[in-house]
Design a protein around this motif. Structure first.
Motif, PDB file in Angstrom:
ATOM      1  N   ARG A 117       0.833  -1.195   0.000  1.00  0.00           N
ATOM      2  CA  ARG A 117       0.000   0.000   0.000  1.00  0.00           C
ATOM      3  C   ARG A 117       0.870   1.248   0.000  1.00  0.00           C
ATOM      4  NH1 ARG A 117      -4.913  -1.214   4.315  1.00  0.00           N
ATOM      5  NH2 ARG A 117      -5.832  -2.988   3.179  1.00  0.00           N
ATOM      6  N   LEU A 118       0.489   2.191  -0.829  1.00  0.00           N
ATOM      7  CA  LEU A 118       1.222   3.447  -0.888  1.00  0.00           C
ATOM      8  C   LEU A 118       0.869   4.314   0.315  1.00  0.00           C
ATOM      9  CD1 LEU A 118       0.738   4.136  -4.679  1.00  0.00           C
ATOM     10  CD2 LEU A 118       2.906   3.594  -3.558  1.00  0.00           C
ATOM     11  N   PRO A 119       1.800   5.132   0.797  1.00  0.00           N
ATOM     12  CA  PRO A 119       1.531   5.987   1.962  1.00  0.00           C
ATOM     13  C   PRO A 119       0.523   7.079   1.619  1.00  0.00           C
ATOM     14  CG  PRO A 119       3.676   6.476   1.022  1.00  0.00           C
ATOM     15  CD  PRO A 119       3.186   5.249   0.325  1.00  0.00           C
ATOM     16  N   PRO A 120      -0.163   7.631   2.633  1.00  0.00           N
ATOM     17  CA  PRO A 120      -1.163   8.685   2.389  1.00  0.00           C
ATOM     18  C   PRO A 120      -0.589   9.904   1.674  1.00  0.00           C
ATOM     19  CG  PRO A 120      -1.373   7.813   4.619  1.00  0.00           C
ATOM     20  CD  PRO A 120      -0.122   7.218   4.051  1.00  0.00           C
ATOM     21  N   ALA A 121       0.676  10.227   1.911  1.00  0.00           N
ATOM     22  CA  ALA A 121       1.276  11.395   1.278  1.00  0.00           C
ATOM     23  C   ALA A 121       1.251  11.290  -0.237  1.00  0.00           C
ATOM     24  CB  ALA A 121       2.716  11.574   1.764  1.00  0.00           C
ATOM     25  N   PHE A 122       1.352  10.058  -0.760  1.00  0.00           N
ATOM     26  CA  PHE A 122       1.321   9.880  -2.204  1.00  0.00           C
ATOM     27  C   PHE A 122      -0.031  10.290  -2.774  1.00  0.00           C
ATOM     28  CE2 PHE A 122       0.384   7.429  -6.009  1.00  0.00           C
ATOM     29  CZ  PHE A 122       1.512   7.656  -6.770  1.00  0.00           C
ATOM     30  N   PHE A 123      -1.110   9.928  -2.085  1.00  0.00           N
ATOM     31  CA  PHE A 123      -2.445  10.259  -2.567  1.00  0.00           C
ATOM     32  C   PHE A 123      -2.709  11.761  -2.445  1.00  0.00           C
ATOM     33  CE2 PHE A 123      -2.593   5.801  -1.410  1.00  0.00           C
ATOM     34  CZ  PHE A 123      -3.207   5.244  -2.518  1.00  0.00           C
ATOM     35  N   VAL A 124      -2.096  12.407  -1.460  1.00  0.00           N
ATOM     36  CA  VAL A 124      -2.204  13.868  -1.360  1.00  0.00           C
ATOM     37  C   VAL A 124      -1.530  14.514  -2.568  1.00  0.00           C
ATOM     38  CG1 VAL A 124      -1.609  15.892  -0.004  1.00  0.00           C
ATOM     39  CG2 VAL A 124      -2.320  13.792   1.152  1.00  0.00           C
ATOM     40  N   ALA A 125      -0.350  13.993  -2.935  1.00  0.00           N
ATOM     41  CA  ALA A 125       0.355  14.521  -4.104  1.00  0.00           C
ATOM     42  C   ALA A 125      -0.450  14.284  -5.377  1.00  0.00           C
ATOM     43  CB  ALA A 125       1.739  13.861  -4.215  1.00  0.00           C
ATOM     44  N   ALA A 126      -1.069  13.098  -5.486  1.00  0.00           N
ATOM     45  CA  ALA A 126      -1.906  12.807  -6.652  1.00  0.00           C
ATOM     46  C   ALA A 126      -3.107  13.746  -6.712  1.00  0.00           C
ATOM     47  CB  ALA A 126      -2.376  11.351  -6.602  1.00  0.00           C
ATOM     48  N   GLY A 127      -3.704  14.036  -5.545  1.00  0.00           N
ATOM     49  CA  GLY A 127      -4.822  14.978  -5.505  1.00  0.00           C
ATOM     50  C   GLY A 127      -4.395  16.370  -5.931  1.00  0.00           C
ATOM     51  N   LEU A 128      -3.173  16.750  -5.582  1.00  0.00           N
ATOM     52  CA  LEU A 128      -2.628  18.044  -5.996  1.00  0.00           C
ATOM     53  C   LEU A 128      -2.510  18.104  -7.523  1.00  0.00           C
ATOM     54  CD1 LEU A 128      -1.551  20.595  -4.516  1.00  0.00           C
ATOM     55  CD2 LEU A 128       0.740  19.662  -4.832  1.00  0.00           C
ATOM     56  N   CYS A 129      -2.119  16.990  -8.122  1.00  0.00           N
ATOM     57  CA  CYS A 129      -2.006  16.936  -9.580  1.00  0.00           C
ATOM     58  C   CYS A 129      -3.378  17.025 -10.249  1.00  0.00           C
ATOM     59  CB  CYS A 129      -1.302  15.638 -10.005  1.00  0.00           C
ATOM     60  SG  CYS A 129       0.434  15.551  -9.533  1.00  0.00           S
ATOM     61  N   VAL A 130      -4.377  16.390  -9.657  1.00  0.00           N
ATOM     62  CA  VAL A 130      -5.740  16.466 -10.200  1.00  0.00           C
ATOM     63  C   VAL A 130      -6.250  17.908 -10.148  1.00  0.00           C
ATOM     64  CG1 VAL A 130      -8.127  15.714  -9.872  1.00  0.00           C
ATOM     65  CG2 VAL A 130      -6.258  14.068  -9.625  1.00  0.00           C
ATOM     66  N   LEU A 131      -5.974  18.594  -9.050  1.00  0.00           N
ATOM     67  CA  LEU A 131      -6.343  20.002  -8.948  1.00  0.00           C
ATOM     68  C   LEU A 131      -5.614  20.825 -10.007  1.00  0.00           C
ATOM     69  CD1 LEU A 131      -7.681  22.391  -7.493  1.00  0.00           C
ATOM     70  CD2 LEU A 131      -5.740  22.408  -5.904  1.00  0.00           C
ATOM     71  N   ALA A 132      -4.360  20.470 -10.257  1.00  0.00           N
ATOM     72  CA  ALA A 132      -3.586  21.179 -11.272  1.00  0.00           C
ATOM     73  C   ALA A 132      -4.207  21.015 -12.653  1.00  0.00           C
ATOM     74  CB  ALA A 132      -2.143  20.674 -11.272  1.00  0.00           C
ATOM     75  N   VAL A 133      -4.702  19.807 -12.958  1.00  0.00           N
ATOM     76  CA  VAL A 133      -5.356  19.572 -14.251  1.00  0.00           C
ATOM     77  C   VAL A 133      -6.565  20.487 -14.406  1.00  0.00           C
ATOM     78  CG1 VAL A 133      -6.645  17.901 -15.622  1.00  0.00           C
ATOM     79  CG2 VAL A 133      -4.543  17.208 -14.480  1.00  0.00           C
ATOM     80  N   GLY A 134      -7.343  20.633 -13.332  1.00  0.00           N
ATOM     81  CA  GLY A 134      -8.496  21.515 -13.392  1.00  0.00           C
ATOM     82  C   GLY A 134      -8.106  22.954 -13.688  1.00  0.00           C
ATOM     83  N   LEU A 135      -6.998  23.399 -13.127  1.00  0.00           N
ATOM     84  CA  LEU A 135      -6.532  24.763 -13.378  1.00  0.00           C
ATOM     85  C   LEU A 135      -5.945  24.907 -14.778  1.00  0.00           C
ATOM     86  CD1 LEU A 135      -4.846  25.510  -9.929  1.00  0.00           C
ATOM     87  CD2 LEU A 135      -7.031  26.383 -10.769  1.00  0.00           C
ATOM     88  N   LEU A 136      -5.281  23.857 -15.255  1.00  0.00           N
ATOM     89  CA  LEU A 136      -4.669  23.914 -16.583  1.00  0.00           C
ATOM     90  C   LEU A 136      -5.716  23.977 -17.696  1.00  0.00           C
ATOM     91  CD1 LEU A 136      -1.758  21.342 -16.165  1.00  0.00           C
ATOM     92  CD2 LEU A 136      -1.522  23.788 -16.574  1.00  0.00           C
TER      93      LEU A 136
END
Length: 334
Positions: A117-136
């Protein structure tokens, strides 16, 4: 030290070339249909790989794994490039390079061979990327993703699956990278030939500038980049290589703005910053997790082996863990 620096420079060059591929693909698709561009890119790449194999003094024998894996990966790679090229044709080169970098954080989610299982910090980083897609995907404000942005997002998901599949089909098997690449390019050429046949006359009469873009995509962005990456990784660490190759979206933005005349609004600039930060963070978290877990498992195995060995010796007493000792104490007092 010199060899390491030379490898670093080659990896930066590969990242720069891959970053420039989005503007080249956008320029080529502005002059030709997407299917014609894909066929030409694959056909030129296949010819180049065949020439490299023919130049070898001692050609290595082909294996079944190379043909089978290359055939499957050729199909998935063709799908990736098709969706990606259609996406680039309908969005900016900068947006394309940034959104496709989602592959870095999507691949570990799909590649679960080790079952950790990946650590929670990885999913936070992935969520940050999803937010970035919305802004892009916004220019003057938030709105639904455009066709090109949606296609690039789909391409990132498919590419992540392709990368995970590469690992499953090649790890632990005697696969020659040049052979594997050759099979993939031949499969891609065969897939796009019937689809591009109606556009072949148009392709044959293309301008010199268009052919320059096609040759650049095939020889530099495909064949050279792959072989240079393989050579350079052998002269440095995997972590250092992934960090240098991770600069691809930065080059995509820089080239799109400087050579393509594109511009970033406040929203897209913020999205670009979040995307780069999120991918670098997610990459670092995944790499640290991947390298630390085997070490922890090794230490745990060593402790277990020592305890078992001590238990087998006559008259040996095995010390209980603090948790077990405290539970026994609580049991004695009740």
């Amino acid at each position: 030290m010199f060899a390491t620096r030379r490898a670093d420079l080659v990896l930066i060059l590969v990242a720069l070339i891959w970053g420039s591929s989005y503007l080249s693909a956008k320029t080529a698709t502005a002059a030709l249909p997407v299917l014609a561009v894909l066929f030409a890119r694959y056909a030129i790449s296949a010819l180049a790989c065949g020439a490299l194999i023919g130049l070898r003094r001692r050609p290595r024998r082909w294996t079944r794994d190379e043909v089978r894996s290359g055939s499957v990966l050729g199909i998935t790679q063709a799908v990736v490039l098709a969706v990606e090229t259609y996406g680039v044709a309908h969005t900016s080169a900068a947006n394309a390079g940034l959104i496709i970098s989602l592959t870095i954080v999507l691949t570990p989610l799909l590649d679960r061979r080790e079952g950790r299982r990946l650590p929670p910090a990885f999913f936070v980083a992935a969520g940050l990327c999803v937010l970035a897609v919305g802004l892009l995907t916004s220019s003057t404000g938030l709105h639904a993703p455009r066709l090109g942005d949606a296609l690039m997002l789909a391409a990132a998901v498919i590419r992540a699956g392709h990368v995970a599949l590469v690992g499953r089909l090649t790890v632990g098997r005697p696969v020659n990278p040049l052979h594997l690449t050759t099979v993939q390019t031949v499969v891609g050429t065969a897939l796009f030939l019937p689809l591009a046949t109606p556009h072949l006359p148009e392709l044959a009469h293309s301008s010199a500038t268009t052919w320059y873009q096609l040759v650049y995509l095939a020889l530099f962005c495909s064949v050279f980049a792959f072989l240079a990456q393989t050579w350079a990784v052998q002269g440095t660490s995997a972590s250092r290589a992934s960090l240098l190759l991770g600069t691809e979206p930065i080059w995509a933005v820089a080239i799109g703005i400087s050579l393509g005349g594109e511009r970033l609004t406040v929203w897209t600039t913020l999205g670009a910053a979040l995307m780069i930060a999120g991918t670098y963070w997610g990459q670092a978290v995944e790499r640290a997790h991947r390298t630390s877990t085997p070490m922890e498992e090794s230490l745990r195995s060593c402790r277990t082996a020592r305890a078992d060995g001590a238990a087998r010796r006559p008259g040996a007493v095995v010390a209980s863990s603090p948790a077990r000792s405290s539970s026994r104490s609580r049991g004695d007092t009740t």
